[in-house]
Write an enzyme that holds these catalytic residues in place. Structure first.
Site, mmCIF file in Angstrom:
data_model
loop_
_atom_site.group_PDB
_atom_site.id
_atom_site.type_symbol
_atom_site.label_atom_id
_atom_site.label_comp_id
_atom_site.label_asym_id
_atom_site.label_seq_id
_atom_site.Cartn_x
_atom_site.Cartn_y
_atom_site.Cartn_z
ATOM 1 N N LYS A 88 -14.907 -21.446 -66.372
ATOM 2 C CA LYS A 88 -15.805 -22.439 -67.146
ATOM 3 C C LYS A 88 -16.971 -22.095 -68.073
ATOM 4 O O LYS A 88 -17.705 -20.906 -67.548
ATOM 5 C CB LYS A 88 -15.764 -23.658 -66.303
ATOM 6 C CG LYS A 88 -17.044 -23.620 -65.330
ATOM 7 C CD LYS A 88 -17.422 -24.840 -64.483
ATOM 8 C CE LYS A 88 -19.032 -25.006 -64.117
ATOM 9 N NZ LYS A 88 -19.562 -26.339 -64.312
ATOM 10 N N LYS A 101 -24.133 -22.083 -67.403
ATOM 11 C CA LYS A 101 -25.459 -21.465 -67.585
ATOM 12 C C LYS A 101 -25.436 -20.481 -66.621
ATOM 13 O O LYS A 101 -26.046 -19.273 -67.226
ATOM 14 C CB LYS A 101 -26.594 -22.687 -67.457
ATOM 15 C CG LYS A 101 -27.285 -23.109 -68.511
ATOM 16 C CD LYS A 101 -28.094 -24.401 -68.192
ATOM 17 C CE LYS A 101 -27.385 -25.209 -67.777
ATOM 18 N NZ LYS A 101 -27.864 -26.651 -67.924
ATOM 19 N N LYS A 115 -24.613 -24.291 -52.072
ATOM 20 C CA LYS A 115 -25.885 -23.960 -52.487
ATOM 21 C C LYS A 115 -26.857 -23.157 -51.576
ATOM 22 O O LYS A 115 -27.730 -22.685 -51.916
ATOM 23 C CB LYS A 115 -26.631 -25.320 -52.660
ATOM 24 C CG LYS A 115 -26.031 -26.000 -54.165
ATOM 25 C CD LYS A 115 -26.772 -27.153 -54.561
ATOM 26 C CE LYS A 115 -26.500 -27.581 -55.868
ATOM 27 N NZ LYS A 115 -27.137 -28.806 -56.281
#
Ligand code: ADP
Length: 337
Positions: free
Chosen positions: A199, A202, A113
């Site tokens: 996969k 968003k 992240k």
């Protein structure tokens, strides 16, 4: 006193749309768990600000997520918004002092992240992002949750929660916090219909995901144009795109159609157009009630907000109780003004 049901806690960030990967892979499970356990589900806006974000959108997305969760079947009394229960942040701070810097530094999610944060905002990485798993430990332990439905990627965070609970218990000399356990459920991993090698997510962009609340025509179009053959599947193996369509039938509980179409596939007589038609019909039938419920709930947004504020205030009572005891145990002052 609460009944004897085991306590479950899970949280979701208030990120825009809910797609069918999120639903079949996570929130459907949340809905089902409500029958068996005492569940609390949090929309974690404190977590959402650890990464660069749009201040104008956060509140909108938070209410939108509440609406989406209620529409798919989360019971209102189980739902709360994290920032309406500031004790999460307060316990998070206390836990900072019971969390080992070395252990927090080893969290692999931070590494992924922080890279994405750096890319989005000219090298900026917030301390909040680093500290995220400690706040998560507070989210879980503040309700003395027994189980946390998580994916394998979250196991390390749960390990940290247990380590914090352990250190806390040892230091205050009391087995105060229960050790939360992971609750693994076999949930399907849905692939993008536009690119079944990856996969559904968003972050890949709109054409890669099917919104749970899309209108019927759009869902049908997306299934009709689903990629079936990527050209790289070895002879005799099912391509990821076809597999994904079959998976959607199972995810929707249409075992009968799955069995019949699989028989055709094995005998070599399956027409992909028939498979797509059945998947589209099944998906539309499964999702239609959610869209209707969302439309209904949207009619009175004020009532919806009041309801969630109320349920958050009720859930907060439990968090306040924990914090009061934590302050007693740790020697912090506990004064009611
Ligand atoms: P996204 O990748 O779309 O941003 P998130 O990372 O916010 O989704 O995931 C929210 C929840 O939905 C997580 O519990 C995650 O495991 C689940 N989830 C996300 N994408 C899928 C998918 N394609 N299939 C199954 N579950 C998924």
């Amino acid at each position: 006193m609460e009944n004897n049901k085991k306590q479950v806690l899970s949280c979701i960030q208030p990120t825009g749309d809910m797609h069918i990967g999120n639903y079949f892979g996570a929130t459907k499970n949340w809905v089902d768990l409500q029958d068996k356990y005492e569940c609390r589900y949090g929309i974690v806006d404190y977590h959402a600000i650890t990464m660069p974000y749009d201040v104008k959108k956060l509140r909108i997305n938070t209410w939108e997520m509440a609406l989406n969760l209620l529409a798919v079947g989360i019971k209102p009394e189980n739902l709360f918004i994290q920032s309406l229960i500031p004790e999460h942040a307060e316990l998070g701070w206390i836990f900072n002092c019971f969390a080992s810097f070395g252990m927090v530094s080893k969290q692999t999610q931070f590494k992924d992240k922080s890279r994405s944060s750096e890319e989005k905002s000219e090298g900026f990485i917030s301390v909040g992002l680093f500290d995220y798993p400690v706040l998560q430990a507070a989210d879980i332990l503040i309700y003395r949750a027994d189980y946390v439905p998580v994916g394998k990627d979250q196991e390390q965070h749960l390990e940290l929660s247990r380590a914090i609970a352990n250190r806390f218990n040892n230091q205050v000399g009391k087995e105060y916090f229960v050790m939360p356990e992971a609750l693994y459920t076999d949930t399907p991993k849905i692939r993008s219909t536009a690119d079944p090698t990856s996969k559904m997510s968003k972050s890949s962009g709109e054409k890669h995901y099917i919104n749970v609340f899309s209108d019927e025509a759009k869902i049908r179009k997306q299934i009709r144009s689903a990629v079936t053959d990527t050209g790289e599947t070895p002879e005799g193996e099912m391509s990821p795109g076809v597999e994904n369509l079959f998976l959607l039938l199972t995810a929707c509980g249409n075992e009968q159609a799955h069995a019949a179409l699989m028989t055709d596939y094995v005998s070599g007589s399956l027409r992909y157009s028939d498979l797509k038609q059945t998947v589209a019909d099944t998906l539309v039938a499964t999702l239609a009630p959610f869209r209707e419920r969302k439309e209904e709930l949207k009619k009175d947004k004020k009532q919806l907000k009041n309801q969630i504020k109320y349920t958050s205030s009720q859930i907060r009572l439990r968090a306040q109780e924990t914090l009061k005891e934590v302050k007693e145990l740790t020697g912090l002052l506990n004064v009611k003004f």
